[in-house]
Write an enzyme that holds these catalytic residues in place. Structure first.
Site, PDB file in Angstrom:
ATOM      1  CE  LYS A  93      -3.008  -2.379   3.442  1.00  0.00           C
ATOM      2  NZ  LYS A  93      -3.241  -2.420   4.707  1.00  0.00           N
ATOM      3  N   GLY A  94       2.011   1.012   0.582  1.00  0.00           N
ATOM      4  CA  GLY A  94       3.018   2.332   0.664  1.00  0.00           C
ATOM      5  C   GLY A  94       3.038   3.185  -0.602  1.00  0.00           C
ATOM      6  CD  GLU A 125       7.980  -0.511  -3.156  1.00  0.00           C
ATOM      7  OE1 GLU A 125       6.765   0.212  -3.158  1.00  0.00           O
ATOM      8  OE2 GLU A 125       8.156  -1.714  -2.661  1.00  0.00           O
ATOM      9  CG  ASP A 126       6.820   2.385  -0.141  1.00  0.00           C
ATOM     10  OD1 ASP A 126       7.356   1.817  -0.753  1.00  0.00           O
ATOM     11  OD2 ASP A 126       6.135   2.227   0.849  1.00  0.00           O
ATOM     12  CG  ASP A 132      15.362  -0.794   3.885  1.00  0.00           C
ATOM     13  OD1 ASP A 132      15.838  -0.235   4.186  1.00  0.00           O
ATOM     14  OD2 ASP A 132      14.868  -1.861   4.546  1.00  0.00           O
ATOM     15  CE  LYS A 135      15.016   3.572   4.997  1.00  0.00           C
ATOM     16  NZ  LYS A 135      14.459   2.647   6.047  1.00  0.00           N
ATOM     17  CG  PHE A 140      11.259   2.765  10.087  1.00  0.00           C
ATOM     18  CD1 PHE A 140      11.488   1.527   9.247  1.00  0.00           C
ATOM     19  CD2 PHE A 140       9.949   3.140  10.485  1.00  0.00           C
ATOM     20  CE1 PHE A 140      10.173   1.221   8.828  1.00  0.00           C
ATOM     21  CE2 PHE A 140       8.693   2.546   9.990  1.00  0.00           C
ATOM     22  CZ  PHE A 140       9.019   1.503   9.143  1.00  0.00           C
ATOM     23  CB  VAL A 141      11.347   7.654   6.602  1.00  0.00           C
ATOM     24  CG1 VAL A 141      12.767   8.361   6.957  1.00  0.00           C
ATOM     25  CG2 VAL A 141      11.395   6.690   5.451  1.00  0.00           C
ATOM     26  CG  ASP A 182       3.013   1.114   6.922  1.00  0.00           C
ATOM     27  OD1 ASP A 182       3.903   0.888   6.128  1.00  0.00           O
ATOM     28  OD2 ASP A 182       2.425   0.101   7.818  1.00  0.00           O
ATOM     29  NE  ARG A 195      -0.514   2.165   4.645  1.00  0.00           N
ATOM     30  CZ  ARG A 195       0.487   1.394   4.656  1.00  0.00           C
ATOM     31  NH1 ARG A 195       1.411   2.078   3.855  1.00  0.00           N
ATOM     32  NH2 ARG A 195       0.567   0.333   4.767  1.00  0.00           N
TER      33      ARG A 195
END
Ligand code: IMP
Ligand code: MG
Length: 187
Positions: free
Chosen positions: A49-50, A105-106, A109, A137, A158-159, A165, A171
């Site tokens: 969902k990001g 994509e959000d 990582d 990242k 971590f953001v 989220d 969100r």
């Protein structure tokens, strides 16, 4: 600002990217994709969902007859570190044979999720596959994954916000911020 949103903002250590910076970067990316795919009709594949907030802004910044697809994959649970195991929870609705795919994509990582997904989609006959990510990242990469379009490279923190989220919260924050470790360390 409404009180509930102010309470969410108090869980942040700092704002990393403001909504104004995001808006400018998304506009710029939309223009680039419009030029790179001139004469084509790419499929924007959003990863739920990001990516939803980024996706909805980005698609309106692209001046091409794009179509929409969504997939849901999970490798996370509610923890802040990847499990390394990727599971497809919602698959494509249409055949992608011969299509130009842009995965939206959000954040990338470790790269494990998209690396798996890219391989999976390549086997399904897409003509081309590129990755557009809001955040990257690079310091956390565990696999060799090329990101084609990146709005912001960020440090290892971590953001949350703008679609990202922690435990399904934050969100709806318009800005992106570093979540205070006390919020997840108490779990
Ligand atoms: P990767 O497989 O390690 O690259 O993980 C990618 C996914 O993990 C992203 O699509 C996010 O859903 C989640 N993720 C990674 N870092 C963060 C973060 O800092 N905040 C929120 N979600 C994150
Ligand atoms: Mg994601």
């Amino acid at each position: 600002m409404i009180d509930q949103t102010a309470a969410l903002y108090r869980d942040l250590d700092r704002i990393l990217v403001t909504k104004e910076e995001i808006a400018e970067a998304v506009r710029r990316l939309g223009r680039r994709i419009t030029e790179d795919y001139a004469g084509k009709a790419p499929v924007l594949l959003g990863i739920l969902k990001g990516a939803i907030v980024f996706y909805s802004d980005l698609m309106r910044a692209i001046d091409l007859p794009v179509t929409s697809e969504f997939m849901a994959v999970s490798s996370y649970g509610s923890a802040t570190k990847t499990s390394g195991v990727v599971q497809i929870r919602k698959d494509l609705d249409h055949d992608i044979t011969g299509k130009d795919l842009i995965i939206v994509e959000d954040i990338v990582d470790s790269g494990v999720t998209l690396n798996y997904l890219k391989g999976h989609l390549a086997n399904r006959g897409a003509a081309s596959i590129r990755i557009a990510t809001l955040l990257d990242k690079p310091g956390r990469r565990r696999v060799d994954l090329k990101t084609d379009y990146v709005c912001f490279e960020i440090p290892d923190a971590f953001v949350v916000g703008y679609g990202l989220d922690y435990d399904e919260k934050y969100r709806n924050l318009p800005d992106i911020g570093v979540l205070a470790p006390r919020v997840y360390q108490k779990d």
